[in-house]
Design a protein around this motif. Structure first.
Motif, PDB file in Angstrom:
ATOM      1  N   SER A 293      48.491  52.128  31.091  1.00  0.00           N
ATOM      2  CA  SER A 293      48.956  51.410  29.913  1.00  0.00           C
ATOM      3  C   SER A 293      47.778  50.750  29.208  1.00  0.00           C
ATOM      4  CB  SER A 293      49.996  50.352  30.289  1.00  0.00           C
ATOM      5  OG  SER A 293      49.424  49.369  31.136  1.00  0.00           O
ATOM      6  N   ASP A 294      48.026  50.324  27.976  1.00  0.00           N
ATOM      7  CA  ASP A 294      47.009  49.600  27.230  1.00  0.00           C
ATOM      8  C   ASP A 294      46.953  48.148  27.696  1.00  0.00           C
ATOM      9  OD1 ASP A 294      46.252  51.747  25.559  1.00  0.00           O
ATOM     10  OD2 ASP A 294      48.012  51.401  24.291  1.00  0.00           O
ATOM     11  N   LEU A 295      45.816  47.519  27.450  1.00  0.00           N
ATOM     12  CA  LEU A 295      45.694  46.102  27.760  1.00  0.00           C
ATOM     13  C   LEU A 295      46.500  45.284  26.762  1.00  0.00           C
ATOM     14  CD1 LEU A 295      41.868  46.119  28.465  1.00  0.00           C
ATOM     15  CD2 LEU A 295      43.676  45.744  30.149  1.00  0.00           C
ATOM     16  N   PRO A 296      47.069  44.151  27.181  1.00  0.00           N
ATOM     17  CA  PRO A 296      47.873  43.332  26.263  1.00  0.00           C
ATOM     18  C   PRO A 296      47.021  42.767  25.134  1.00  0.00           C
ATOM     19  CG  PRO A 296      47.481  42.176  28.334  1.00  0.00           C
ATOM     20  CD  PRO A 296      46.993  43.577  28.535  1.00  0.00           C
ATOM     21  N   PRO A 297      47.620  42.489  23.975  1.00  0.00           N
ATOM     22  CA  PRO A 297      46.861  41.965  22.835  1.00  0.00           C
ATOM     23  C   PRO A 297      46.156  40.646  23.131  1.00  0.00           C
ATOM     24  CG  PRO A 297      49.044  42.702  22.147  1.00  0.00           C
ATOM     25  CD  PRO A 297      49.025  42.736  23.638  1.00  0.00           C
TER      26      PRO A 297
ATOM     27  N   GLY B 244      39.931  39.264  28.997  1.00  0.00           N
ATOM     28  CA  GLY B 244      38.742  39.861  29.589  1.00  0.00           C
ATOM     29  C   GLY B 244      38.680  39.772  31.094  1.00  0.00           C
ATOM     30  N   ASP B 245      39.776  39.363  31.736  1.00  0.00           N
ATOM     31  CA  ASP B 245      39.772  39.214  33.184  1.00  0.00           C
ATOM     32  C   ASP B 245      40.458  40.398  33.858  1.00  0.00           C
ATOM     33  OD1 ASP B 245      42.410  38.819  32.625  1.00  0.00           O
ATOM     34  OD2 ASP B 245      42.523  36.777  33.403  1.00  0.00           O
ATOM     35  N   VAL B 246      40.619  40.305  35.180  1.00  0.00           N
ATOM     36  CA  VAL B 246      41.151  41.433  35.947  1.00  0.00           C
ATOM     37  C   VAL B 246      42.667  41.420  36.071  1.00  0.00           C
ATOM     38  CG1 VAL B 246      39.012  41.558  37.284  1.00  0.00           C
ATOM     39  CG2 VAL B 246      40.938  40.223  38.181  1.00  0.00           C
ATOM     40  N   THR B 247      43.331  40.418  35.534  1.00  0.00           N
ATOM     41  CA  THR B 247      44.763  40.221  35.784  1.00  0.00           C
ATOM     42  C   THR B 247      45.624  41.438  35.486  1.00  0.00           C
ATOM     43  OG1 THR B 247      44.538  37.844  35.408  1.00  0.00           O
ATOM     44  CG2 THR B 247      46.757  38.770  35.266  1.00  0.00           C
ATOM     45  N   PRO B 248      45.473  42.116  34.326  1.00  0.00           N
ATOM     46  CA  PRO B 248      46.349  43.272  34.083  1.00  0.00           C
ATOM     47  C   PRO B 248      46.193  44.363  35.131  1.00  0.00           C
ATOM     48  CG  PRO B 248      45.227  42.603  32.060  1.00  0.00           C
ATOM     49  CD  PRO B 248      44.575  41.850  33.183  1.00  0.00           C
ATOM     50  N   PHE B 249      44.993  44.526  35.653  1.00  0.00           N
ATOM     51  CA  PHE B 249      44.747  45.557  36.658  1.00  0.00           C
ATOM     52  C   PHE B 249      45.343  45.170  38.010  1.00  0.00           C
ATOM     53  CE2 PHE B 249      41.551  45.979  33.408  1.00  0.00           C
ATOM     54  CZ  PHE B 249      41.411  47.346  33.242  1.00  0.00           C
ATOM     55  N   VAL B 250      45.467  43.879  38.264  1.00  0.00           N
ATOM     56  CA  VAL B 250      46.092  43.403  39.497  1.00  0.00           C
ATOM     57  C   VAL B 250      47.614  43.522  39.401  1.00  0.00           C
ATOM     58  CG1 VAL B 250      46.457  41.382  40.978  1.00  0.00           C
ATOM     59  CG2 VAL B 250      44.186  41.836  40.009  1.00  0.00           C
TER      60      VAL B 250
ATOM     61  N   VAL C 185      30.904  39.957  40.128  1.00  0.00           N
ATOM     62  CA  VAL C 185      31.840  38.857  40.362  1.00  0.00           C
ATOM     63  C   VAL C 185      32.147  38.061  39.092  1.00  0.00           C
ATOM     64  CG1 VAL C 185      31.197  38.584  42.781  1.00  0.00           C
ATOM     65  CG2 VAL C 185      29.997  37.272  41.048  1.00  0.00           C
ATOM     66  N   ARG C 186      31.372  38.287  38.041  1.00  0.00           N
ATOM     67  CA  ARG C 186      31.453  37.423  36.863  1.00  0.00           C
ATOM     68  C   ARG C 186      32.842  37.408  36.231  1.00  0.00           C
ATOM     69  NH1 ARG C 186      26.946  39.309  33.706  1.00  0.00           N
ATOM     70  NH2 ARG C 186      25.653  38.138  35.182  1.00  0.00           N
ATOM     71  N   ARG C 187      33.527  38.548  36.209  1.00  0.00           N
ATOM     72  CA  ARG C 187      34.844  38.614  35.552  1.00  0.00           C
ATOM     73  C   ARG C 187      35.995  38.256  36.487  1.00  0.00           C
ATOM     74  NH1 ARG C 187      35.297  40.843  30.437  1.00  0.00           N
ATOM     75  NH2 ARG C 187      33.229  40.878  29.460  1.00  0.00           N
ATOM     76  N   LEU C 188      35.685  37.882  37.712  1.00  0.00           N
ATOM     77  CA  LEU C 188      36.747  37.525  38.662  1.00  0.00           C
ATOM     78  C   LEU C 188      37.174  36.066  38.538  1.00  0.00           C
ATOM     79  CD1 LEU C 188      35.469  39.398  41.852  1.00  0.00           C
ATOM     80  CD2 LEU C 188      36.977  40.223  40.026  1.00  0.00           C
ATOM     81  N   GLY C 189      36.347  35.246  37.895  1.00  0.00           N
ATOM     82  CA  GLY C 189      36.708  33.848  37.704  1.00  0.00           C
ATOM     83  C   GLY C 189      36.747  33.049  38.983  1.00  0.00           C
TER      84      GLY C 189
ATOM     85  N   GLN D 134      33.869  46.372  41.618  1.00  0.00           N
ATOM     86  CA  GLN D 134      33.592  47.475  40.713  1.00  0.00           C
ATOM     87  C   GLN D 134      34.249  47.232  39.353  1.00  0.00           C
ATOM     88  OE1 GLN D 134      35.073  50.880  42.831  1.00  0.00           O
ATOM     89  NE2 GLN D 134      33.508  50.766  44.434  1.00  0.00           N
ATOM     90  N   LEU D 135      35.480  46.728  39.377  1.00  0.00           N
ATOM     91  CA  LEU D 135      36.182  46.431  38.131  1.00  0.00           C
ATOM     92  C   LEU D 135      35.484  45.334  37.349  1.00  0.00           C
ATOM     93  CD1 LEU D 135      38.571  46.679  36.199  1.00  0.00           C
ATOM     94  CD2 LEU D 135      39.881  45.183  37.734  1.00  0.00           C
ATOM     95  N   SER D 136      35.071  44.275  38.022  1.00  0.00           N
ATOM     96  CA  SER D 136      34.347  43.200  37.348  1.00  0.00           C
ATOM     97  C   SER D 136      33.091  43.738  36.668  1.00  0.00           C
ATOM     98  CB  SER D 136      33.970  42.104  38.354  1.00  0.00           C
ATOM     99  OG  SER D 136      33.158  41.118  37.760  1.00  0.00           O
ATOM    100  N   TYR D 137      32.359  44.605  37.377  1.00  0.00           N
ATOM    101  CA  TYR D 137      31.144  45.194  36.809  1.00  0.00           C
ATOM    102  C   TYR D 137      31.466  45.976  35.537  1.00  0.00           C
ATOM    103  CZ  TYR D 137      26.841  47.906  36.485  1.00  0.00           C
ATOM    104  OH  TYR D 137      25.683  48.489  36.040  1.00  0.00           O
ATOM    105  N   LEU D 138      32.530  46.771  35.584  1.00  0.00           N
ATOM    106  CA  LEU D 138      32.895  47.573  34.422  1.00  0.00           C
ATOM    107  C   LEU D 138      33.331  46.697  33.246  1.00  0.00           C
ATOM    108  CD1 LEU D 138      34.833  50.397  36.288  1.00  0.00           C
ATOM    109  CD2 LEU D 138      32.628  50.633  35.121  1.00  0.00           C
TER     110      LEU D 138
END
Length: 300
Positions: free
Chosen positions: A137-141, A145-151, A29-33, A114-118
């Motif tokens: 796609s690549d992550l934006p510059p 470190g959060d899940v937003t691009p994957f959402v 849950v740590r990266r979910l904010g 699972q995404l947060s864990y990774l």
């Protein structure tokens, strides 16, 4: 250029949105904010109990024009709702509503966990490979470190499977109990301070999936929860809560299980609607008491 002026929000009732109360959040849950500490949450509730009129979510319509009226909600159904938050809420006699997920094939960790864990345990190069595999796609510059691009770039036929495969190949520790158990939900359903609603099954961004998946996530998941817990399940709230996720198709299915659209991130109660359906906007509650005070006073 001078910063924009802050103006106090207009009068009217408010709805607060919480998720997870945990002094030591796991990588799941740590990266979910979405986590705040026990001390922060208790400070919020003490302040609200002393300065506001806290009402059940189901009775909010009776207090729409009261700027001191406030309702408390929780999304996602984390287990800490019962184990950590409930004792604090009981101490102050505060009612609240919890929106819970229907059981998922992913078990105790849906794709977001699972995404947060990774994101929390993989190297930067591994995360970059994951992004290319999961969202093409690549992550934006400026990625934080959060899940937003994957959402926001979620691909129904690709993202969950890629995350699951990476997770199964990378996980090296036992999975904690993240969500309310059947026993927990049944206990909450009987509690005089608690109301319950549905929140999909997999917490997918609904604007990024097929019509059939929207129906399964909104309508069928809600029906399964009502079969399990009866009339205790009342209403639905949107995963992530973002207004741009509320397409006409998504709202059409929400209307099958709720009279209103419960969203997030902006504003007191008012004459809001989306695609012709009344909208209940909530205020995401985070951080210390100063943050809460600012949100209640200024969030648009």
């Amino acid at each position: 250029m001078a910063p924009p002026a802050l103006h106090p929000r207009p009068a009217g009732a408010s709805v607060l949105l919480y998720h997870n109360v945990d002094d030591a959040p796991s990588p799941y849950v740590r990266r979910l904010g979405v986590t705040m500490t026990t001390a922060e949450f208790e400070a919020h509730i003490r302040f609200l109990a002393e300065t506001r009129t806290i009402v059940p979510f189901s009775r909010l319509a009776e207090h729409l024009d009261d700027p001191k009226a406030i309702a408390i909600t929780f999304d996602d159904g984390y287990r800490t709702i019962r184990s950590v938050a409930l004792p604090i809420l009981e101490r102050f006699g505060v009612p609240f509503k919890a929106y819970v997920l229907a059981p998922s094939e992913s078990g105790n960790a849906i794709w977001l966990n699972q995404l947060s864990y990774l994101l929390d345990t993989c190297s930067s190069s591994e995360v970059s490979r994951l992004a290319r595999s999961a969202i093409g796609s690549d992550l934006p510059p400026d990625w934080r470190g959060d899940v937003t691009p994957f959402v926001e770039h979620f691909i129904e036929t690709r993202t969950p499977a890629a995350i699951r495969d990476a997770f199964e190949g990378h996980r090296h520790e036992a999975m904690p109990d993240l969500y309310l158990s059947d026993e927990d939900i049944r206990a909450l359903a009987e509690h005089p301070l608690v109301e319950l609603g549905s929140h999909t099954r997999n917490h997918y961004p609904l604007h990024r999936v097929s019509h059939e998946t929207v129906e399964a996530e909104v309508v069928l998941a809600h029906e399964e929860l009502t079969e399990r817990y009866g009339e205790a399940i009342d209403g639905f709230c949107l995963p992530f809560g973002y207004r741009h996720h509320l397409t006409e198709n998504v709202v059409r299915y929400i209307r099958k299980v709720d009279e209103s659209v419960v969203s997030a991130y902006g504003g007191r109660m008012g004459a809001h609607s989306v695609h012709g359906v009344p909208e209940i906007r909530r205020i995401g509650a985070w951080g210390n008491l100063g943050v809460l005070w600012h949100q209640l006073r200024y969030e648009p």
